[in-house]
Design an enzyme around this catalytic site. Structure first.
Site, PDB file in Angstrom:
ATOM      1  N   ASP A 121     -62.390 -74.254 -12.267  1.00 35.52           N
ATOM      2  CA  ASP A 121     -63.245 -75.033 -11.370  1.00 35.52           C
ATOM      3  C   ASP A 121     -64.693 -74.707 -11.739  1.00 35.52           C
ATOM      4  OD1 ASP A 121     -64.835 -76.023  -9.379  1.00 35.52           O
ATOM      5  OD2 ASP A 121     -63.518 -75.441  -7.736  1.00 35.52           O
TER       6      ASP A 121
ATOM      7  N   LYS B 272     -70.943 -81.926  -8.650  1.00 36.74           N
ATOM      8  CA  LYS B 272     -72.327 -81.547  -8.348  1.00 36.74           C
ATOM      9  C   LYS B 272     -73.347 -82.068  -9.364  1.00 36.74           C
ATOM     10  CE  LYS B 272     -70.935 -77.326  -5.874  1.00 36.74           C
ATOM     11  NZ  LYS B 272     -71.379 -77.439  -4.499  1.00 36.74           N
TER      12      LYS B 272
ATOM     13  N   PHE C 112     -63.394 -70.627  -3.373  1.00 32.58           N
ATOM     14  CA  PHE C 112     -63.940 -71.795  -2.675  1.00 32.58           C
ATOM     15  C   PHE C 112     -63.779 -73.000  -3.592  1.00 32.58           C
ATOM     16  CE2 PHE C 112     -66.720 -75.052  -1.210  1.00 32.58           C
ATOM     17  CZ  PHE C 112     -66.546 -75.008   0.162  1.00 32.58           C
TER      18      PHE C 112
HETATM   19  C1  LIG Z   1     -66.508 -74.075  -7.066  1.00 36.61           C
HETATM   20  C2  LIG Z   1     -66.532 -75.249  -6.147  1.00 36.61           C
HETATM   21  N1  LIG Z   1     -65.503 -76.104  -6.144  1.00 36.61           N
HETATM   22  C3  LIG Z   1     -65.485 -77.180  -5.346  1.00 36.61           C
HETATM   23  C4  LIG Z   1     -66.520 -77.443  -4.472  1.00 36.61           C
HETATM   24  C5  LIG Z   1     -66.448 -78.637  -3.561  1.00 36.61           C
HETATM   25  O1  LIG Z   1     -67.343 -79.627  -3.916  1.00 36.61           O
HETATM   26  P1  LIG Z   1     -67.748 -80.780  -2.874  1.00 36.61           P
HETATM   27  O2  LIG Z   1     -68.555 -80.121  -1.790  1.00 36.61           O
HETATM   28  O3  LIG Z   1     -68.535 -81.767  -3.679  1.00 36.61           O
HETATM   29  O4  LIG Z   1     -66.467 -81.355  -2.346  1.00 36.61           O
HETATM   30  C6  LIG Z   1     -67.608 -76.574  -4.430  1.00 36.61           C
HETATM   31  C7  LIG Z   1     -68.727 -76.816  -3.493  1.00 36.61           C
HETATM   32  O5  LIG Z   1     -69.520 -75.965  -3.173  1.00 36.61           O
HETATM   33  C8  LIG Z   1     -67.618 -75.451  -5.288  1.00 36.61           C
HETATM   34  O6  LIG Z   1     -68.636 -74.584  -5.296  1.00 36.61           O
END
Ligand SMILES: Cc1ncc(COP(=O)(O)O)c(C=O)c1O
Length: 404
Positions: A227, A256, A142
């Site tokens: 990530d 976040k 994700f």
């Molecule tokens: C590991 C990871 N990468 C990227 C994202 C995407 O972030 P955003 O919702 O701020 O676009 C999330 C969101 O839950 C995430 O958990």
């Protein structure tokens, strides 16, 4: 007593796109680990806005920094310099050892920016033929919701009827270094991976996986993109989850909690090579690196470190994990996690995890189900031992009942 909950929910449903299915609670206030609904009921927030509120709701020092900066200067665009950007860069560089930083807003934008940057690096530095760059990603990943990202998702709901998608991605199983080795070709520019797969249900890879991944990426001149949008900034009990494996990514993505939940702030951190390929006009964002975001992020990083939140996440996370593992229940299949990124997976026969989340809500805990049978537990990093023990009592009482 405020308006009935059903009133807010019905009005939302009338005008809003139905792309979420929230629990039936309408929140109007937050402080530390707690949130309150419009009826005045208090809940221990065990989601923390998907780990965006690591520092606790409405942290007073982040709030003060935000209010102060909002009264001075909020947005200049990058057409001009602003006096908050340099200190923001310096603070992140000092904390993480990164050489180059690219500020963006949402997590998905950071991921997209990293993809663009490693492709450019691949063509201009590694010598991959133009248009042939490949990026390896993991099944059940994700990384966000933009078109580029969902194109390499393996979640049918995330992809269905949103195509066509961009080529250039190979999908391998998570936690399997051999699969990575086999997938690498001379055109591979990067491996994009979460240190712990969050949305997939807090999947922790086998020990040694990331050490092997690091070696393979180095040996084949492949950029390792971690990530850490969910795992970073203390969530797993270290500043970055990569520290558990004693490795360093070439590209690290933060989002976040970079703002403590006040404002969308994300960043791509890299060695000199990757972000060093970007030239004026090739990438950007109106709000990326704005003075308000920078001031908020600086305060969010400062309190995380100064108030010992990372160490607290390690201590309370271990307490929470032990406590969850000692719950005697025939509905629990597995408890897993690291630091305060935890999950309880239920047996399929136990019924939907959402029903257990609803039962937890009635006991004063807000938690989120994922993938049908898993309950994620990720309170703010300021949680105390007493609050962990109280949460364990409620969770134990809820999961030891068979609700099916
Ligand atoms: C590991 C990871 N990468 C990227 C994202 C995407 O972030 P955003 O919702 O701020 O676009 C999330 C969101 O839950 C995430 O958990």
């Amino acid at each position: 007593m405020g308006r009935p909950v059903s009133d807010f929910i019905a009005r939302e449903a009338r005008f809003g796109a139905q792309n979420y299915e929230p629990l039936a609670v309408v929140l109007s206030r937050g402080e530390g680990v707690f949130v309150w609904d419009t009826q005045g009921n208090r809940y221990l927030d065990c989601l923390s806005a998907y780990s965006a509120v690591n520092q606790g709701h409405c942290h007073p020092k982040i709030l003060a920094a935000m209010v102060e900066q909002a009264g001075k200067l909020t947005l200049t665009s990058r057409a001009f310099h602003n006096d908050q950007l340099a200190p923001f860069y310096e603070q992140i560089a000092e904390l993480t050892g990164s050489h180059k930083i690219l500020p963006m807003n949402s997590g998905a934008e950071a991921v997209e920016s990293a993809i663009k940057s490693v492709r450019k690096w691949g063509y201009e530095v590694k010598g991959v033929p133009d248009g042939q760059a490949e990026i390896i990603v993991c099944a059940d990943n994700f990384h966000g919701r933009t078109l580029g990202i969902i194109g390499f998702s393996t979640d049918a709901a995330a992809r269905e009827h949103f195509g066509p998608f961009a080529p250039g991605f190979r999908i391998i199983p998570f936690g399997n270094a051999k699969a990575l080795e086999e997938a690498i070709t001379p055109n591979t520019v990067a491996f994009l991976v979460e240190p712990i797969q969050g949305e997939a249900g807090v999947i922790v890879p086998p020990p040694g996986y990331f050490a092997n991944v690091r070696e393979l990426c180095t040996a084949h001149d492949v950029m390792l993109i971690l990530d850490e949008i969910q795992t970073g900034l203390g969530r797993t009990g270290k500043l970055l989850a990569e520290q558990h494996d004693d490795i360093e990514a070439d590209v690290t993505l933060l989002g976040k909690a970079l703002s403590g939940g006040f404002y969308p702030v994300s960043a791509v951190l890299s060695n000199n090579a990757v972000l060093g390929t970007l030239r004026p006009g090739q990438h950007g964002s109106t709000f990326g690196g704005n003075p308000l975001a920078c001031a908020v992020a600086r305060a969010a990083l400062r309190v995380l470190v100064e108030e010992g939140m990372i160490e607290n996440a390690a201590v309370q996370g271990a307490r929470f994990l032990d406590g969850l593992r000692s719950i005697r229940s025939n509905v629990i299949r597995e408890v897993r996690g690291r630091g305060l990124m935890l999950a309880v997976e239920l047996h399929p026969q136990a019924g939907e995890a959402r029903r257990y989340c609803q039962a937890l809500q009635s006991k004063g805990i807000l938690a989120k189900d994922t993938h049908g049978h898993t309950i994620r537990i990720a309170p703010a990093l300021v949680i105390t031992s007493d609050q962990v023990d109280w949460a364990l009592e409620q969770i134990g009482a809820t999961l030891s009942r068979d609700l099916s």
